[in-house]
Design a protein around this motif. Structure first.
Motif, PDB file in Angstrom:
ATOM      1  N   GLY A 116       0.806  -1.219   0.000  1.00 49.46           N
ATOM      2  CA  GLY A 116       0.000   0.000   0.000  1.00 49.46           C
ATOM      3  C   GLY A 116       0.835   1.262   0.000  1.00 49.46           C
ATOM      4  N   SER A 117       2.123   1.133  -0.268  1.00 56.12           N
ATOM      5  CA  SER A 117       3.010   2.291  -0.353  1.00 56.12           C
ATOM      6  C   SER A 117       3.077   2.765  -1.794  1.00 56.12           C
ATOM      7  N   SER A 118       3.557   3.978  -1.983  1.00 58.37           N
ATOM      8  CA  SER A 118       3.725   4.451  -3.353  1.00 58.37           C
ATOM      9  C   SER A 118       5.025   3.874  -3.924  1.00 58.37           C
ATOM     10  N   LEU A 119       5.082   3.758  -5.231  1.00 55.42           N
ATOM     11  CA  LEU A 119       6.298   3.266  -5.884  1.00 55.42           C
ATOM     12  C   LEU A 119       7.460   4.210  -5.592  1.00 55.42           C
ATOM     13  N   VAL A 120       7.163   5.497  -5.473  1.00 55.00           N
ATOM     14  CA  VAL A 120       8.213   6.480  -5.162  1.00 55.00           C
ATOM     15  C   VAL A 120       8.826   6.186  -3.798  1.00 55.00           C
ATOM     16  N   ASP A 121       7.974   5.851  -2.814  1.00 56.66           N
ATOM     17  CA  ASP A 121       8.491   5.527  -1.484  1.00 56.66           C
ATOM     18  C   ASP A 121       9.367   4.267  -1.522  1.00 56.66           C
ATOM     19  N   ILE A 122       8.907   3.246  -2.220  1.00 59.99           N
ATOM     20  CA  ILE A 122       9.675   1.998  -2.310  1.00 59.99           C
ATOM     21  C   ILE A 122      10.988   2.254  -3.049  1.00 59.99           C
ATOM     22  N   TYR A 123      10.927   3.004  -4.127  1.00 60.20           N
ATOM     23  CA  TYR A 123      12.135   3.339  -4.891  1.00 60.20           C
ATOM     24  C   TYR A 123      13.090   4.157  -4.015  1.00 60.20           C
ATOM     25  N   GLY A 124      12.532   5.044  -3.202  1.00 59.74           N
ATOM     26  CA  GLY A 124      13.361   5.850  -2.304  1.00 59.74           C
ATOM     27  C   GLY A 124      14.149   4.990  -1.322  1.00 59.74           C
ATOM     28  N   VAL A 125      13.494   3.986  -0.751  1.00 60.82           N
ATOM     29  CA  VAL A 125      14.186   3.087   0.172  1.00 60.82           C
ATOM     30  C   VAL A 125      15.240   2.272  -0.591  1.00 60.82           C
ATOM     31  N   ALA A 126      14.853   1.777  -1.761  1.00 59.56           N
ATOM     32  CA  ALA A 126      15.769   0.930  -2.550  1.00 59.56           C
ATOM     33  C   ALA A 126      17.009   1.680  -3.011  1.00 59.56           C
TER      34      ALA A 126
END
Length: 178
Positions: free
Chosen positions: A47-57
């Motif tokens: 339920g997170s945004s792709l931007v948030d996941i990409y930011g962590v990655a």
């Protein structure tokens, strides 16, 4: 990439504090990098945004968006290693493997990278291969390191060789009292 495998990883960490990092770690452990499709599935599944996941990655150097080779060679270029000729060690790996730092051999066998510190400054130059540390490395050692890596690390060899030692890490969760 198997979508059902990614779903299993996501479900295994549902409800955990800091689950995004754990999910990404498990995906990278399996695929040796974070495929774009997997990041999209993690975004949908958490339920997170792709931007948030990409930011962590992309924030943590431990994660990679590019496929890595079967063996990861990290050469320390920290100050202590640098003054002890670590750049020459990088040059020798570059010549022996035919790749520059940050690249993977065509056969996907080796990825070469440089790091700023491996935390063993007194033993520099230091090279880490798949979690095994080689100390006081010289140009002439590079070929032997590549050969040992291809042959596989024997447990007895690790115990008897003073310049090769595995590092085990253990991180403990610290309670903040909240």
């Amino acid at each position: 990439m198997k979508p059902e495998h990614i779903d299993t990883i996501i479900k295994a960490h549902q409800g955990e504090l800091g689950s995004t990092i754990s999910i990404l770690e498990d995906i990278q452990d399996h695929y040796h990098y974070l495929p774009e499709d997997a990041l999209r599935m993690v975004a949908r599944g958490t339920g997170s945004s792709l931007v948030d996941i990409y930011g962590v990655a992309t924030f943590y150097k431990a994660f990679s968006l590019k496929a890595k080779g079967k063996h990861l060679i990290s050469v320390c270029l920290g100050t202590a290693c640098h003054v002890r000729a670590a750049p020459d060690i990088v040059d020798e790996f570059t010549q022996q493997l035919g790749i520059s730092p940050g690249e993977t051999t065509e056969d996907n066998e080796f990825t070469l990278e440089t790091v700023n510190c491996l935390g063993a400054c007194a033993l520099g130059p230091i090279v880490n291969v798949d979690g095994h540390y080689f100390s006081n490395v010289t140009r002439s050692d590079v070929k032997k390191i590549i050969q040992k890596t291809r042959a596989g690390f024997e447990e007895d060899e690790i115990k008897s060789a003073p310049d090769v030692f595995p590092i085990e890490t253990n991180t403990k969760e610290i309670s903040t009292g909240h």
